[in-house]
Design an enzyme around this catalytic site. Structure first.
Site, PDB file in Angstrom:
ATOM      1  N   ASP A   1       0.862  -1.161   0.000  1.00 11.44           N
ATOM      2  CA  ASP A   1       0.000   0.000   0.000  1.00 11.44           C
ATOM      3  C   ASP A   1       0.912   1.228   0.000  1.00 11.44           C
ATOM      4  O   ASP A   1       2.079   1.132   0.380  1.00 11.44           O
ATOM      5  CB  ASP A   1      -0.846  -0.057   1.280  1.00 11.44           C
ATOM      6  CG  ASP A   1      -1.690   1.164   1.470  1.00 11.44           C
ATOM      7  OD1 ASP A   1      -2.375   1.550   0.520  1.00 11.44           O
ATOM      8  OD2 ASP A   1      -1.663   1.737   2.572  1.00 11.44           O
ATOM      9  N   LEU A   2       0.396   2.368  -0.429  1.00 10.17           N
ATOM     10  CA  LEU A   2       1.239   3.575  -0.475  1.00 10.17           C
ATOM     11  C   LEU A   2       1.020   4.464   0.753  1.00 10.17           C
ATOM     12  O   LEU A   2       1.897   4.594   1.617  1.00 10.17           O
ATOM     13  CB  LEU A   2       0.929   4.355  -1.765  1.00 10.17           C
ATOM     14  CG  LEU A   2       1.659   5.691  -1.921  1.00 10.17           C
ATOM     15  CD1 LEU A   2       3.160   5.513  -2.048  1.00 10.17           C
ATOM     16  CD2 LEU A   2       1.125   6.426  -3.160  1.00 10.17           C
ATOM     17  N   ASP A   3      -0.185   5.044   0.821  1.00  8.96           N
ATOM     18  CA  ASP A   3      -0.475   6.015   1.873  1.00  8.96           C
ATOM     19  C   ASP A   3      -0.472   5.348   3.237  1.00  8.96           C
ATOM     20  O   ASP A   3      -1.250   4.431   3.484  1.00  8.96           O
ATOM     21  CB  ASP A   3      -1.858   6.645   1.634  1.00  8.96           C
ATOM     22  CG  ASP A   3      -1.897   7.451   0.344  1.00  8.96           C
ATOM     23  OD1 ASP A   3      -0.931   8.167   0.088  1.00  8.96           O
ATOM     24  OD2 ASP A   3      -2.891   7.346  -0.387  1.00  8.96           O
TER      25      ASP A   3
ATOM     26  N   LYS B   1      -9.282   5.698   5.595  1.00 12.85           N
ATOM     27  CA  LYS B   1      -7.997   5.165   5.146  1.00 12.85           C
ATOM     28  C   LYS B   1      -8.177   3.989   4.180  1.00 12.85           C
ATOM     29  O   LYS B   1      -8.909   3.051   4.493  1.00 12.85           O
ATOM     30  CB  LYS B   1      -7.145   4.730   6.339  1.00 12.85           C
ATOM     31  CG  LYS B   1      -6.579   5.915   7.099  1.00 12.85           C
ATOM     32  CD  LYS B   1      -5.572   5.474   8.141  1.00 12.85           C
ATOM     33  CE  LYS B   1      -4.999   6.679   8.863  1.00 12.85           C
ATOM     34  NZ  LYS B   1      -4.161   6.277   9.992  1.00 12.85           N
TER      35      LYS B   1
ATOM     36  N   THR C   1       1.383  10.099   3.826  1.00 11.68           N
ATOM     37  CA  THR C   1       0.388  10.984   3.213  1.00 11.68           C
ATOM     38  C   THR C   1      -0.948  10.933   3.935  1.00 11.68           C
ATOM     39  O   THR C   1      -1.803  11.781   3.689  1.00 11.68           O
ATOM     40  CB  THR C   1       0.169  10.603   1.735  1.00 11.68           C
ATOM     41  OG1 THR C   1       0.159   9.193   1.674  1.00 11.68           O
ATOM     42  CG2 THR C   1       1.243  11.167   0.849  1.00 11.68           C
TER      43      THR C   1
ATOM     44  N   SER D   1      -2.307   0.479  -4.544  1.00 11.45           N
ATOM     45  CA  SER D   1      -2.861   1.658  -3.856  1.00 11.45           C
ATOM     46  C   SER D   1      -4.182   2.068  -4.476  1.00 11.45           C
ATOM     47  O   SER D   1      -4.380   1.925  -5.679  1.00 11.45           O
ATOM     48  CB  SER D   1      -1.868   2.818  -3.969  1.00 11.45           C
ATOM     49  OG  SER D   1      -2.465   4.021  -3.556  1.00 11.45           O
ATOM     50  N   ALA D   2      -5.068   2.622  -3.637  1.00 11.86           N
ATOM     51  CA  ALA D   2      -6.343   3.148  -4.138  1.00 11.86           C
ATOM     52  C   ALA D   2      -6.168   4.530  -4.739  1.00 11.86           C
ATOM     53  O   ALA D   2      -7.075   5.055  -5.378  1.00 11.86           O
ATOM     54  CB  ALA D   2      -7.335   3.215  -2.981  1.00 11.86           C
TER      55      ALA D   2
ATOM     56  N   LYS E   1     -10.612  -0.918  -2.381  1.00 13.38           N
ATOM     57  CA  LYS E   1     -10.508  -1.794  -1.211  1.00 13.38           C
ATOM     58  C   LYS E   1     -11.763  -1.583  -0.354  1.00 13.38           C
ATOM     59  O   LYS E   1     -12.230  -0.453  -0.279  1.00 13.38           O
ATOM     60  CB  LYS E   1      -9.258  -1.440  -0.397  1.00 13.38           C
ATOM     61  CG  LYS E   1      -7.957  -1.585  -1.181  1.00 13.38           C
ATOM     62  CD  LYS E   1      -6.806  -0.884  -0.447  1.00 13.38           C
ATOM     63  CE  LYS E   1      -5.563  -0.844  -1.325  1.00 13.38           C
ATOM     64  NZ  LYS E   1      -4.458  -0.076  -0.724  1.00 13.38           N
TER      65      LYS E   1
ATOM     66  N   GLU F   1      -0.050  -3.191   4.707  1.00 13.49           N
ATOM     67  CA  GLU F   1      -1.200  -2.287   4.728  1.00 13.49           C
ATOM     68  C   GLU F   1      -1.349  -1.581   6.069  1.00 13.49           C
ATOM     69  O   GLU F   1      -1.106  -2.182   7.109  1.00 13.49           O
ATOM     70  CB  GLU F   1      -2.487  -3.101   4.512  1.00 13.49           C
ATOM     71  CG  GLU F   1      -3.102  -3.022   3.148  1.00 13.49           C
ATOM     72  CD  GLU F   1      -3.675  -1.655   2.789  1.00 13.49           C
ATOM     73  OE1 GLU F   1      -3.797  -0.784   3.663  1.00 13.49           O
ATOM     74  OE2 GLU F   1      -3.997  -1.477   1.607  1.00 13.49           O
ATOM     75  N   ASP F   2      -1.791  -0.314   6.024  1.00 13.00           N
ATOM     76  CA  ASP F   2      -2.071   0.409   7.279  1.00 13.00           C
ATOM     77  C   ASP F   2      -3.565   0.549   7.535  1.00 13.00           C
ATOM     78  O   ASP F   2      -3.959   1.151   8.532  1.00 13.00           O
ATOM     79  CB  ASP F   2      -1.456   1.816   7.243  1.00 13.00           C
ATOM     80  CG  ASP F   2      -2.177   2.719   6.265  1.00 13.00           C
ATOM     81  OD1 ASP F   2      -2.520   2.250   5.157  1.00 13.00           O
ATOM     82  OD2 ASP F   2      -2.421   3.894   6.600  1.00 13.00           O
TER      83      ASP F   2
HETATM   84  P1  B16 Z   1      -6.815   9.735  -4.041  1.00  6.24           P
HETATM   85  P2  B16 Z   1      -3.766   3.799  -0.263  1.00  6.24           P
HETATM   86  C1  B16 Z   1      -5.726   5.587  -0.400  1.00  6.24           C
HETATM   87  O1  B16 Z   1      -4.426   5.208  -0.678  1.00  6.24           O
HETATM   88  C2  B16 Z   1      -5.792   6.411   0.876  1.00  6.24           C
HETATM   89  O2  B16 Z   1      -5.483   5.631   2.006  1.00  6.24           O
HETATM   90  C3  B16 Z   1      -7.184   6.956   1.028  1.00  6.24           C
HETATM   91  O3  B16 Z   1      -7.256   7.759   2.189  1.00  6.24           O
HETATM   92  C4  B16 Z   1      -7.540   7.783  -0.218  1.00  6.24           C
HETATM   93  O4  B16 Z   1      -8.864   8.285  -0.127  1.00  6.24           O
HETATM   94  C5  B16 Z   1      -7.412   6.888  -1.446  1.00  6.24           C
HETATM   95  O5  B16 Z   1      -6.104   6.387  -1.505  1.00  6.24           O
HETATM   96  C6  B16 Z   1      -7.724   7.627  -2.732  1.00  6.24           C
HETATM   97  O6  B16 Z   1      -6.718   8.578  -2.946  1.00  6.24           O
HETATM   98  O7  B16 Z   1      -7.885  10.700  -3.604  1.00  6.24           O
HETATM   99  O8  B16 Z   1      -5.425  10.308  -4.017  1.00  6.24           O
HETATM  100  O9  B16 Z   1      -7.135   9.079  -5.368  1.00  6.24           O
HETATM  101  O10 B16 Z   1      -3.746   3.792   1.236  1.00  6.24           O
HETATM  102  O11 B16 Z   1      -4.613   2.721  -0.890  1.00  6.24           O
HETATM  103  O12 B16 Z   1      -2.391   3.909  -0.879  1.00  6.24           O
HETATM  104 MG    MG Z   2      -2.957   3.115   3.227  1.00  2.00          MG
END
Ligand code: B16
Ligand code: MG
Length: 214
Positions: free
Chosen positions: A8-10, A44, A16, A115-116, A146, A170-171
């Protein structure tokens, strides 16, 4: 022994999560909706529009909005977020991440991002993390957010490793559920109370012992 690592990224590679929170908090203030860090836990790993729906569900006045108005709110949040991540660099990579990625590569483990976020390519480039990854699956290429397993199934396929031979880092609880439905080993990063679906939890990646799993 596992052969693939899906990240996962964030909140796992970079912090972030705090910028996402600040951007949602600003939008919530503008809409006069109460929004706390505890509420933010539910956002998240969740997609941008699903996050907005959760935020709007906290509205005491239960106001209803058209899809155009909701699109505008999501765009506003993203503009705020993009401002906040504008100056990101390698200093914002979380502790333990770079040495873990280096060791995985030395052992021949294949690495993919799951990542989402639609902002993932920007962040991967500005922090220099792209160099470690064999494949990037993000919100621009995945249709289902997710806890749907899509990003991790696509990540495993992209590196040519069966999901049951991959670990997911994953967090977010939604992300760990996605990892389990994909058939992966689920490693939570954070506090166990927030991550009931994890197979194992580390409070941060400096404590992670690679030799146990890979
Ligand atoms: P964006 P991850 C997710 O990233 C974030 O945890 C989540 O808070 C965010 O809403 C989602 O990405 C969408 O991100 O608005 O930048 O497209 O944790 O899956 O890396
Ligand atoms: Mg995350």
């Amino acid at each position: 022994k596992l052969k693939g690592a899906l990240f996962d990224l964030d909140g796992v590679l970079v912090d972030t999560a705090s910028y996402h929170y600040l951007a949602w908090k600003e939008l919530a203030n503008e809409l006069n909706i109460p929004f706390t860090k505890v509420d933010n836990e539910r956002l998240k790993g969740v997609s941008r529009m699903a996050s907005l729906d959760i935020l709007l569900s906290l509205d005491k006045e239960n106001r209803l909005y058209t899809s155009e108005q909701k699109e505008a709110m999501a765009t506003r949040k993203n503009d705020l977020y993009v401002q906040l991540i504008r100056h990101m660099d390698a200093s914002e990579i979380l502790p333990g991440v770079v040495s873990l990625l280096k060791m995985l590569r030395e052992q021949g483990v294949k690495i993919a991002l799951g990542s989402a976020s639609k902002n993932a390519p920007k962040i991967m480039a500005s922090t220099g993390l792209s160099a470690f990854f064999d494949a990037v699956i993000d919100g621009n290429v995945a249709a289902n957010a997710k806890p749907d397993p899509e990003v991790f199934l696509k990540g495993a396929a992209a590196i040519g490793i069966s999901p049951d031979e991959c670990a997911v880092f994953e967090d977010a609880e939604a992300g760990l559920q996605a990892a389990k439905s994909a058939g992966c080993f689920a490693i939570g990063v954070g506090e166990s109370v927030n991550l009931p679906s994890a197979d194992v939890v580390y409070s941060d990646l400096t404590l992670f012992d690679l030799s146990v799993y890979f």
